[in-house]
Design a protein around this motif. Structure first.
Motif, mmCIF file in Angstrom:
data_model
loop_
_atom_site.group_PDB
_atom_site.id
_atom_site.type_symbol
_atom_site.label_atom_id
_atom_site.label_comp_id
_atom_site.label_asym_id
_atom_site.label_seq_id
_atom_site.Cartn_x
_atom_site.Cartn_y
_atom_site.Cartn_z
ATOM 1 N N LEU A 1 -15.492 47.551 -4.560
ATOM 2 C CA LEU A 1 -15.540 47.158 -5.967
ATOM 3 C C LEU A 1 -15.992 45.715 -6.127
ATOM 4 O O LEU A 1 -16.902 45.417 -6.928
ATOM 5 N N PHE A 2 -15.379 44.789 -5.381
ATOM 6 C CA PHE A 2 -15.753 43.378 -5.493
ATOM 7 C C PHE A 2 -17.179 43.148 -4.996
ATOM 8 O O PHE A 2 -17.905 42.322 -5.552
ATOM 9 N N GLY A 3 -17.585 43.862 -3.958
ATOM 10 C CA GLY A 3 -18.961 43.733 -3.495
ATOM 11 C C GLY A 3 -19.951 44.173 -4.544
ATOM 12 O O GLY A 3 -21.004 43.539 -4.739
ATOM 13 N N LEU B 1 -19.430 44.193 -7.864
ATOM 14 C CA LEU B 1 -19.398 43.281 -9.007
ATOM 15 C C LEU B 1 -20.022 41.922 -8.702
ATOM 16 O O LEU B 1 -20.696 41.329 -9.554
ATOM 17 N N VAL B 2 -19.804 41.425 -7.490
ATOM 18 C CA VAL B 2 -20.232 40.064 -7.161
ATOM 19 C C VAL B 2 -21.663 40.025 -6.637
ATOM 20 O O VAL B 2 -22.464 39.173 -7.039
ATOM 21 N N PHE B 3 -22.005 40.954 -5.734
ATOM 22 C CA PHE B 3 -23.286 40.841 -5.035
ATOM 23 C C PHE B 3 -24.380 41.750 -5.579
ATOM 24 O O PHE B 3 -25.558 41.415 -5.476
ATOM 25 N N LEU B 4 -24.021 42.893 -6.130
ATOM 26 C CA LEU B 4 -25.054 43.818 -6.594
ATOM 27 C C LEU B 4 -25.445 43.552 -8.040
ATOM 28 O O LEU B 4 -26.630 43.581 -8.383
ATOM 29 N N LEU B 5 -24.463 43.301 -8.882
ATOM 30 C CA LEU B 5 -24.766 42.995 -10.275
ATOM 31 C C LEU B 5 -25.120 41.512 -10.426
ATOM 32 O O LEU B 5 -24.582 40.670 -9.701
ATOM 33 N N PRO B 6 -25.993 41.161 -11.368
ATOM 34 C CA PRO B 6 -26.465 39.766 -11.481
ATOM 35 C C PRO B 6 -25.560 38.870 -12.312
ATOM 36 O O PRO B 6 -26.021 37.876 -12.854
#
Length: 284
Positions: A134-136, A138-143
């Motif tokens: 989930l955090f990956g 939200l933080v790395f995939l979405l801008p």
């Protein structure tokens, strides 16, 4: 890539060992444990080891090293992020189905849930894995996340991913041993029955696969190169290599422009002086 043939020398055995682990898990449940089903019996429970080894071990292992494959370095970072997240999502889906199978089997047979160390470590690993996913996302995939936040979280994300993979390997070994103690009574597990030897060999293959994946994932010479147009900032206000290169090129370009401007101004002054001197001569 440095040591390209060394990389291939580890990658190919890792993939073969991982695939063989999945095949041997299927052989275990089909040959020794009477097959697969979805009726609340032991046949439904047999989905648990198959899906765990397939998703949580093999597919997650591939997701960990997908950035290291040199053939993908020409692909965009966004595409590789999507592939990494997609593989982990597939693994999470298989794990979810495997947990449903276990709890359904326990409830149908009035077997207590969550009493063993295997179940405690396993459920903890699953929860942390879903949080990691989930955090990956939200933080790395979405801008949305700012660059400095990504820079701070990235080392934690990498470390926790490797830690969770190690926890998965340990949980699998506990699960294999626990299952063998439950089902091997006559002959007993201690008498080296064929199923016990077979399952122990499966456990060794899982350990070997985990060791190869962790070795590949931690070699700095096989790390994906930074993209030249990267604008990610490091923590504490530092700049990335990509930023430094961009700033350096801009500085050089500015110097070139200033030099060309100075040369143009000097040439213009010379022309003006020449015109003034010629005008004075004509006046005289």
């Amino acid at each position: 890539m440095e040591c390209y043939w060394g990389f291939l020398g580890l990658l190919v055995p890792a993939l073969l060992v991982g695939f063989l682990s999945v095949i041997l898990t299927l052989v275990w449940v089909l040959h020794y444990r009477e097959g697969l089903g979805w009726d609340g019996s032991g046949l439904e429970f047999n989905w648990h080891p198959v899906l765990i080894v397939t998703g949580f071990v093999f597919i997650q292992g591939i997701a960990i090293i997908v950035y290291r494959l040199p053939w993908t370095w020409k692909c965009s970072k966004l595409l590789m992020k999507c592939i990494h997240a997609g593989l982990n999502t597939v693994a999470a889906t298989l794990v979810t189905v495997s947990l449903v199978a276990v709890f359904d089997y326990h409830n149908a047979g009035s077997i207590p849930n969550m009493y063993s160390l295997h179940s405690w470590v396993g459920l903890t690993t699953v929860i942390l894995y879903f949080l990691q996913l989930l955090f990956g996302f939200l933080v790395f995939l979405l801008p949305w996340a700012p660059p400095h936040l990504r820079a701070v979280i990235m080392p934690i994300h990498v470390y926790s991913g490797l830690l969770l993979f190690g926890m998965v390997i340990a949980t699998c070994l506990m699960g294999v041993t626990e299952k063998l103690f439950f089902v091997l009574n006559n002959p007993s597990y201690s008498s080296f029955p064929p199923e016990g030897v077979f399952a122990n060999a499966l456990g060794l293959l899982i350990v070997l696969f985990g060791a190869l994946i962790l070795w590949i994932a931690t070699r700095p010479q096989w790390k994906r190169p930074k993209e030249p147009d990267s604008t990610l900032l490091q923590p504490h206000g530092g700049k990335t290599e990509g930023m430094e290169g961009t700033v350096s090129m801009s500085f050089v370009n500015n110097l070139d422009r200033s030099d060309s401007d100075s040369n143009s101004e000097a040439a213009a002054r010379k022309r003006n002086l020449g015109l003034e001197e010629s005008g004075q001569r004509s006046t005289m």
